[in-house]
Design a protein around this motif. Structure first.
Motif, PDB file in Angstrom:
ATOM      1  N   ILE A 713       0.844  -1.547  -0.193  1.00 14.76           N
ATOM      2  CA  ILE A 713      -0.090  -0.036  -0.041  1.00 14.76           C
ATOM      3  C   ILE A 713       1.080   1.351   0.231  1.00 14.76           C
ATOM      4  O   ILE A 713       0.565   1.809  -0.932  1.00 14.76           O
ATOM      5  CB  ILE A 713      -1.241  -0.091   0.700  1.00 14.76           C
ATOM      6  N   VAL A 714       2.119   1.576   1.023  1.00 15.20           N
ATOM      7  CA  VAL A 714       2.563   2.359   1.054  1.00 15.20           C
ATOM      8  C   VAL A 714       3.688   2.283  -0.721  1.00 15.20           C
ATOM      9  O   VAL A 714       3.185   3.422  -0.600  1.00 15.20           O
ATOM     10  CB  VAL A 714       4.041   2.378   1.948  1.00 15.20           C
ATOM     11  N   LYS A 715       4.262   1.424  -1.081  1.00 16.82           N
ATOM     12  CA  LYS A 715       5.457   1.307  -2.408  1.00 16.82           C
ATOM     13  C   LYS A 715       4.429   1.755  -3.211  1.00 16.82           C
ATOM     14  O   LYS A 715       4.485   2.928  -4.184  1.00 16.82           O
ATOM     15  CB  LYS A 715       5.660   0.366  -2.373  1.00 16.82           C
ATOM     16  N   GLU A 716       2.903   1.258  -3.236  1.00 15.18           N
ATOM     17  CA  GLU A 716       1.848   1.761  -4.731  1.00 15.18           C
ATOM     18  C   GLU A 716       1.476   3.228  -4.422  1.00 15.18           C
ATOM     19  O   GLU A 716       0.174   3.473  -4.980  1.00 15.18           O
ATOM     20  CB  GLU A 716       1.018   0.861  -4.689  1.00 15.18           C
ATOM     21  N   GLY A 717       1.099   3.995  -3.317  1.00 11.52           N
ATOM     22  CA  GLY A 717       0.998   5.129  -2.757  1.00 11.52           C
ATOM     23  C   GLY A 717      -0.545   5.177  -2.753  1.00 11.52           C
ATOM     24  O   GLY A 717      -1.336   6.604  -3.184  1.00 11.52           O
ATOM     25  N   LYS A 718      -1.070   4.262  -2.290  1.00 12.09           N
ATOM     26  CA  LYS A 718      -2.961   4.692  -1.984  1.00 12.09           C
ATOM     27  C   LYS A 718      -2.570   5.341  -0.453  1.00 12.09           C
ATOM     28  O   LYS A 718      -3.628   4.958  -0.288  1.00 12.09           O
ATOM     29  CB  LYS A 718      -3.186   2.444  -1.943  1.00 12.09           C
ATOM     30  N   VAL A 719      -1.573   5.232   0.325  1.00 11.20           N
ATOM     31  CA  VAL A 719      -2.108   5.686   1.862  1.00 11.20           C
ATOM     32  C   VAL A 719      -3.177   7.162   0.899  1.00 11.20           C
ATOM     33  O   VAL A 719      -3.560   6.783   2.437  1.00 11.20           O
ATOM     34  CB  VAL A 719      -0.267   6.353   2.022  1.00 11.20           C
ATOM     35  N   LEU A 750       0.682   0.163   9.903  1.00 10.41           N
ATOM     36  CA  LEU A 750       1.799   0.954   8.698  1.00 10.41           C
ATOM     37  C   LEU A 750       3.067   1.172   9.468  1.00 10.41           C
ATOM     38  O   LEU A 750       2.373   1.510  10.918  1.00 10.41           O
ATOM     39  CB  LEU A 750       1.079   1.834   8.272  1.00 10.41           C
ATOM     40  N   ASP A 751       4.408   1.402   9.114  1.00 14.07           N
ATOM     41  CA  ASP A 751       5.102   1.940   9.707  1.00 14.07           C
ATOM     42  C   ASP A 751       5.164   3.071   9.800  1.00 14.07           C
ATOM     43  O   ASP A 751       4.211   4.340   9.682  1.00 14.07           O
ATOM     44  CB  ASP A 751       6.380   2.091   8.083  1.00 14.07           C
ATOM     45  N   ALA A 752       5.591   3.547  10.730  1.00 14.33           N
ATOM     46  CA  ALA A 752       5.677   5.096  11.472  1.00 14.33           C
ATOM     47  C   ALA A 752       5.542   6.114  10.769  1.00 14.33           C
ATOM     48  O   ALA A 752       4.737   7.487   9.904  1.00 14.33           O
ATOM     49  CB  ALA A 752       6.213   5.700  12.775  1.00 14.33           C
ATOM     50  N   THR A 753       6.782   6.107   9.919  1.00 11.22           N
ATOM     51  CA  THR A 753       7.129   7.426   8.356  1.00 11.22           C
ATOM     52  C   THR A 753       6.268   7.375   7.527  1.00 11.22           C
ATOM     53  O   THR A 753       5.803   8.123   6.763  1.00 11.22           O
ATOM     54  CB  THR A 753       8.303   6.439   7.823  1.00 11.22           C
ATOM     55  N   ALA A 754       5.399   5.935   7.560  1.00 14.73           N
ATOM     56  CA  ALA A 754       4.516   6.397   5.722  1.00 14.73           C
ATOM     57  C   ALA A 754       3.419   7.288   6.140  1.00 14.73           C
ATOM     58  O   ALA A 754       2.572   7.807   5.534  1.00 14.73           O
ATOM     59  CB  ALA A 754       3.641   5.009   6.320  1.00 14.73           C
ATOM     60  N   LEU A 755       2.734   7.320   7.450  1.00 17.98           N
ATOM     61  CA  LEU A 755       2.189   7.985   7.907  1.00 17.98           C
ATOM     62  C   LEU A 755       2.600   9.711   8.009  1.00 17.98           C
ATOM     63  O   LEU A 755       1.538  10.275   8.902  1.00 17.98           O
ATOM     64  CB  LEU A 755       0.608   8.076   9.205  1.00 17.98           C
ATOM     65  N   SER A 756       3.606   9.695   8.608  1.00 17.21           N
ATOM     66  CA  SER A 756       4.065  10.742   9.050  1.00 17.21           C
ATOM     67  C   SER A 756       3.478  12.085   8.367  1.00 17.21           C
ATOM     68  O   SER A 756       3.728  13.203   9.707  1.00 17.21           O
ATOM     69  CB  SER A 756       5.495  10.935   9.831  1.00 17.21           C
ATOM     70  N   GLU A 757       3.716  11.763   7.493  1.00 18.84           N
ATOM     71  CA  GLU A 757       3.836  13.407   6.670  1.00 18.84           C
ATOM     72  C   GLU A 757       2.218  13.170   6.678  1.00 18.84           C
ATOM     73  O   GLU A 757       1.738  15.481   6.564  1.00 18.84           O
ATOM     74  CB  GLU A 757       4.321  13.176   5.263  1.00 18.84           C
ATOM     75  N   HIS A 758       1.123  12.667   7.285  1.00 19.45           N
ATOM     76  CA  HIS A 758       0.407  12.928   7.047  1.00 19.45           C
ATOM     77  C   HIS A 758      -0.826  13.025   8.972  1.00 19.45           C
ATOM     78  O   HIS A 758      -1.567  13.746   8.919  1.00 19.45           O
ATOM     79  CB  HIS A 758      -0.526  12.141   6.188  1.00 19.45           C
ATOM     80  N   ILE A 762      -3.975  14.528  10.349  1.00 20.97           N
ATOM     81  CA  ILE A 762      -6.042  14.329  10.489  1.00 20.97           C
ATOM     82  C   ILE A 762      -6.578  14.112  11.837  1.00 20.97           C
ATOM     83  O   ILE A 762      -7.375  14.527  12.026  1.00 20.97           O
ATOM     84  CB  ILE A 762      -4.779  12.385  10.850  1.00 20.97           C
ATOM     85  N   PHE A 763      -5.077  14.849  12.703  1.00 18.96           N
ATOM     86  CA  PHE A 763      -5.521  15.430  14.476  1.00 18.96           C
ATOM     87  C   PHE A 763      -6.434  16.349  13.798  1.00 18.96           C
ATOM     88  O   PHE A 763      -7.694  16.559  14.703  1.00 18.96           O
ATOM     89  CB  PHE A 763      -4.723  15.764  15.194  1.00 18.96           C
ATOM     90  N   LEU A 764      -6.020  17.206  12.702  1.00 18.81           N
ATOM     91  CA  LEU A 764      -6.584  18.553  12.800  1.00 18.81           C
ATOM     92  C   LEU A 764      -8.559  17.940  11.862  1.00 18.81           C
ATOM     93  O   LEU A 764      -9.364  18.909  13.147  1.00 18.81           O
ATOM     94  CB  LEU A 764      -6.002  19.383  11.733  1.00 18.81           C
ATOM     95  N   LEU A 765      -8.194  17.517  11.089  1.00 20.52           N
ATOM     96  CA  LEU A 765      -9.127  16.795  10.966  1.00 20.52           C
ATOM     97  C   LEU A 765     -10.198  16.524  11.791  1.00 20.52           C
ATOM     98  O   LEU A 765     -11.835  17.055  11.905  1.00 20.52           O
ATOM     99  CB  LEU A 765      -9.594  16.174   9.317  1.00 20.52           C
ATOM    100  N   LEU A 766      -9.242  15.758  12.836  1.00 14.46           N
ATOM    101  CA  LEU A 766     -10.368  15.036  14.472  1.00 14.46           C
ATOM    102  C   LEU A 766     -10.698  16.398  15.036  1.00 14.46           C
ATOM    103  O   LEU A 766     -12.293  16.329  15.455  1.00 14.46           O
ATOM    104  CB  LEU A 766      -9.606  14.563  14.410  1.00 14.46           C
ATOM    105  N   PHE A 767      -9.960  16.913  15.374  1.00 12.01           N
ATOM    106  CA  PHE A 767     -10.339  17.964  16.145  1.00 12.01           C
ATOM    107  C   PHE A 767     -11.345  18.782  14.958  1.00 12.01           C
ATOM    108  O   PHE A 767     -12.506  19.654  16.021  1.00 12.01           O
ATOM    109  CB  PHE A 767      -9.078  18.869  16.225  1.00 12.01           C
TER     110      PHE A 767
END
Length: 962
Positions: A713-719, A750-758, A762-767
């Motif tokens: 998923i990470v490799k194919e850019g589906k995140v 997912l590895d932490a780095t796969a989500l780090s930039e997002h 994500i948190f802003l959206l939730l708040f």
């Protein structure tokens, strides 16, 4: 795992708390007991607590009820399923329970007797061979407490003989029981009647129980022993039926006393013999007829005598129904006397009936038009008349015709005072003029008691036509019931004329009246003429359509009838009847049906009502689309929103209906429109994600992809595409939990780095969602997300991300979310995630020990212990009116499956945290070693109960804080 003596105190404490008025405390106790009931010794411990005389009476009572319910749920061994009670415990229970039961006070005895009966249904006689001999020996006791305990057990054990199908196995069992107990039971019966010692009430309670056991043992066939000893039993039955025992008289006007219950059971016993063994019973019968007659004429109309009178009348009915007893009734004077002194008095509408009519209409309806199993004086009296009519129809009809005339004249002289006389007259006619009937068609053949049509015109039509729908409600109900009863006999033109009256009566405040009106309308629409056409034509209904529909829906707004199945069935039947004529009203109809669907979706409790509701919806769709296919858009606009809620909430009772109606609507289209794409989303393709019904299985599928193919998923850019799905779902009150399921899987796999930039987005959206549209469901999911984030990325990272959005934001997260709301989190794994996440905040997060957050440390720990010990807080704010998924039965299991890869639940801790309580204890030990000042904070800051629970965790983990 075996329970130990250390657990006994916890069980005792929980048993006491199950009686608490505090719902939270009660549920926590029930939850604890459920959690330990599968362990060895549980049932033994319950019996041990019961046996302790020094134990609090509340605990003993709770233990008795809990034991009985435990046995009911778990004693049966089901093939291919694990044994829920180990064999050693089963053996020990059977060895102890009879003796224990006999040494209990009566209230506890009753519970254990029932438990023995439940065990006996599974194990008796082959796996409990000692029981019969034990019962036999105890019957010889001089202690009535012991005797009554055994008799209650015998009744509980043998009453199934009354309804079991005949089989060789059953015959063998009954013979074994008779060979062992028939003689000692008979001797005990004689000895009890002859004896003068002992407590009178306990003595007569024993006689009641012996009579019940006698009935059970004689139900299948006449046993040889009882045939040989019939004189002993019958002569004593006759004596008991005729005697009075002043000391047993009660002041209670409603609850039957011991003497009434004894005589009532004797009437049951002799009715059984009169019906099944009349040849052998014949010599005793005349004396019983005389005794029962005297009993009836000397018993007043208090409610406590209802069952006795009903059973006594039923005995006379069973006798009058048999050819070789008709000589007992062939004297006209005897028939007149029976009618005057037994039948007519017991057909009167009493104050208790009036109270039932007004304050418990559902029960009144159940007894009256549904013909429930509850015996009533009126029904018994009617049965007796029908029996008498079998051989003496002309005489009985003549007698009652004069009574009907007299009653109606009395009513006419002063209607407001004598309305009960008319009620009795109508009841007589409605009940007795019917010679043969079916539930589907009503009366199909009548007796010549009155002319049905003339009686309708003279005495029924006026009550139906009265403009004051709330005047004389009982007479209104009688009139409606008359129409229902004789709908096959009354001419079609009269039925058509009655229809607008019935429609008007839907406005009545009385639940019985408007329910009967709805039921009558529904039944009238099904009446067929000889040529197969309906007795009521669509043409005759057309002028009244709008009023009919308006009044039917208005009736469901009356308090008590919000989910009235008779009204909803009448709506359904009206649509069947009207077909195309209903089309101009369909938009209003569907809107109202949709509103009702939204209401009942919150708590589906009446399956018949729900079934008719969906039938009415499907009929509306079919009629509307057959008239004009473009009408389907109207239905979709109304129906898709509640269907979305039902599917999202996983309301199992409704989903099959929803799929059927959705299929029906889709079949009306030439293609698949965008509206359906909105309801049936699929995987990562945006057009598929618009199909709502697929969201739960698709989310599970995506979770499986994340779990098994995270790297791909990470490799194919589906995140980013997955986060787009998450964003779409999280914006919806109905679907936000589905978005959280995806996010939890992303966090877990997912590895932490796969989500780090997002992460920040994500948190802003939730708040933002929290700020603009906070709901209980969203908060619960958010807490699970925060907790898993703390587990996977570290509690310090959680605080850092939150604080980056706004300074001091994490203080508010603790104060406004975690501490007050974490108790509402549902699902075993979700609660465990929260527990481990909070533990990490408390024990692995330096920021929590800094001055700004330190003040929340002890309250967060207290909230965590509450999470462990108390049940889910399922309360909702008053302003949340949408359907909560968690409110539906069985949701938590589905929630777990959805959150953790569909059909199987995965452990995000990979087995590293087998017990969250032990984990907390171990981590607290570590943090207190590094920060000894926390020990004093724990000692002084926690509530006593919370501190005790925490100490249990520490002991279980084998650690100490200082």
């Amino acid at each position: 795992m075996e329970l130990t003596q250390q657990d006994l105190h916890a069980i005792a404490s929980s048993l006491q708390k199950t009686l608490s008025v505090n719902v939270t405390e009660r549920r926590a106790a029930e939850s604890y007991l459920e959690s330990v009931e599968a362990r060895a010794n549980y049932s033994i411990f319950l019996l041990e607590l019961l046996s302790k005389n020094e134990m609090d009476s509340d605990i003993r009572a709770s233990a008795a009820i809990t034991f009985k319910n435990f046995v009911r749920r778990n004693w049966r061994v089901i093939e291919d399923e694990p044994n829920k009670i180990i064999d050693a415990d089963r053996t020990l229970v059977k060895d102890k329970i009879v003796e224990l039961m006999l040494n209990m006070p009566e209230s506890l005895q009753r519970q254990l007797s029932e438990a023995i009966g439940i065990i006996g249904r599974e194990d008796f006689p082959h796996r409990w061979p000692k029981l019969l001999e034990e019962m036999k020996s105890k019957l010889e006791s001089e202690d009535f407490n012991t005797v009554n305990g055994i008799l209650r057990t015998a009744h509980s054990l043998f009453k199934r003989y009354r309804h079991e199908f005949k089989s060789q196995e059953l015959w063998t069992e009954i013979k074994m029981v008779l060979d062992t107990l028939a003689e000692p039971l008979t001797k005990r019966f004689e000895k009890t009647i002859q004896g003068t010692n002992g407590d009178v009430k306990m003595k007569y309670e024993a006689l009641v129980l012996m009579c019940k056991v006698f009935y059970s043992l004689n139900c299948q066939d006449l046993p040889e022993y009882f045939e040989d000893n019939m004189k002993t039993w019958m002569s004593n039955f006759l004596k008991l039926l005729s005697e009075d025992v002043p000391v047993l008289h009660t002041k209670d006007e409603e609850e039957a006393g011991t003497l009434e219950r004894l005589k009532s059971q004797i009437c049951d016993n002799i009715s059984l013999y009169a019906q099944k063994y009349d040849e052998e019973f014949g010599p005793f019968l005349p004396n019983f007829v005389t005794a029962v007659w005297h009993l009836l004429v000397s018993t007043n109309n208090q409610v406590k005598y209802d069952l006795l009178v009903s059973n006594a009348i039923q005995f006379l009915a069973s006798v009058a129904n048999r050819d070789h007893y008709k000589n007992l009734f062939d004297d006209p004077a005897v028939l007149t006397s029976i009618c005057e002194k037994v039948i007519v008095p017991n057909m009167e509408f009493r104050a208790s009936d009036e109270e039932l009519f007004e304050f418990n209409p559902e029960e009144y309806i159940r007894r009256d038009i549904e013909g429930s199993d509850i015996d009533t004086r009126r029904r018994a009296a009617c049965d007796l008349v029908r029996s008498l009519c079998k051989f003496f129809e002309a005489t009985v009809t003549q007698i009652f015709s004069s009574y009907v005339t007299t009653m109606l004249q009395l009513y006419a002289s002063n209607p407001s005072v004598n309305w009960k006389s008319k009620d009795a007259a109508i009841y007589l006619v409605t009940s007795l003029a019917s010679k043969s009937k079916t539930q589907k068609h009503g009366t199909t053949e009548v007796r010549e008691l009155v002319n049905i049509n003339d009686f309708f015109t003279a005495h029924i039509a006026g009550d139906l036509q009265s403009q004051n729908v709330d005047e004389f409600p009982v007479l209104k109900a009688d009139a409606i019931k008359y129409v229902m009863a004789f709908r096959q006999v009354i001419p079609p033109e009269v039925l058509s004329a009655a229809l607008p009256c019935l429609i008007h009566l839907l406005r009545a405040e009385s639940t019985v009246v408007h329910t009967y009106a709805a039921h009558a309308i529904e039944r009238l629409f099904t009446v067929k003429l000889a040529n197969g056409q309906g007795a009521i034509s669509v043409e005759s209904v057309k002028p009244h359509i709008e009023t009919l529909l308006t009044n039917l829906f208005a009736a469901m707004e009356i308090s008590g009838s919000e989910e009235n199945e008779y009204i909803m069935k009448a709506i359904m039947r009206s649509l069947v009847m009207l077909k195309a004529e209903a089309v101009p009203y369909l938009q209003v109809i569907v809107t109202k049906l949709t509103d009702k669907l939204i209401l009942v979706s919150k708590n589906p409790s009446k399956p018949h009502f729900n079934h008719y509701l969906f039938e009415a919806i499907s009929l509306s769709v079919r009629c509307g689309c057959q008239a004009d296919a473009s009408n389907v858009s109207i239905f979709e606009m109304c129906l898709f929103p509640p269907f979305q809620e039902i599917l999202t909430a996983d309301i199992a009772e409704f989903i099959p209906y929803v799929f059927q109606i959705m299929s029906l609507m889709l079949e009306m289209h030439t293609d698949c429109p965008e509206a359906y794409m909105t309801l049936f989303p699929h995987l990562l393709m945006p057009v598929l994600w618009e199909k709502l019904g697929n969201i739960p299985p698709l989310v599970r599928l995506i979770q499986a992809y994340i779990e098994k193919g995270a790297d791909s998923i990470v490799k194919e850019g589906k995140v980013l595409a997955l986060l787009g799905v998450f964003q779409k779902l999280i914006a919806s009150k109905a679907n936000d939990h589905q978005g959280f399921y995806i996010m939890l899987s992303l966090l877990e796999h997912l590895d932490a780095t796969a989500l780090s930039e997002h992460i920040q987005k994500i948190f802003l959206l939730l708040f933002q969602r929290l700020s603009h549209s906070k709901t209980t469901k969203f908060v619960k999911s958010l807490l699970v997300f925060f907790s898993l984030f703390a587990v996977k990325h570290g509690a310090d990272s959680l605080i850092h991300v939150v604080e980056e959005i706004q300074a001091k934001m994490f203080e508010r997260v603790l104060e406004k979310l975690y501490i007050p709301e974490v108790q509402k989190v549902s699902g075993v794994m979700e609660r465990k995630i929260c527990a481990v996440g909070i533990t990490k905040m408390l024990t692995e997060c330096p920021a929590m020990l800094e001055p700004t957050l330190r003040s929340y440390w002890i309250t967060l720990l207290q909230a965590l212990v509450h999470l462990f010990e108390l049940p889910e807080d399922d309360s909702l704010p008053d302003d949340e009116h949408f359907i909560e998924i968690e409110d539906t039965p069985g949701y938590q299991t589905a929630y777990s499956q959805l959150a953790f890869a569909g059909k199987h639940e995965t452990d995000p801790f990979k087995g590293a945290v087998p017990d969250a309580k032990i984990y907390l204890a171990q981590r607290l030990k570590n943090v207190c070693t590094a920060h000894p000042e926390l020990i004093e904070l724990i000692k002084t800051g926690l509530d006593e109960k919370v501190a005790n629970c925490l100490q249990i965790y520490l002991n279980a983990a084998g650690v100490a804080l200082g």
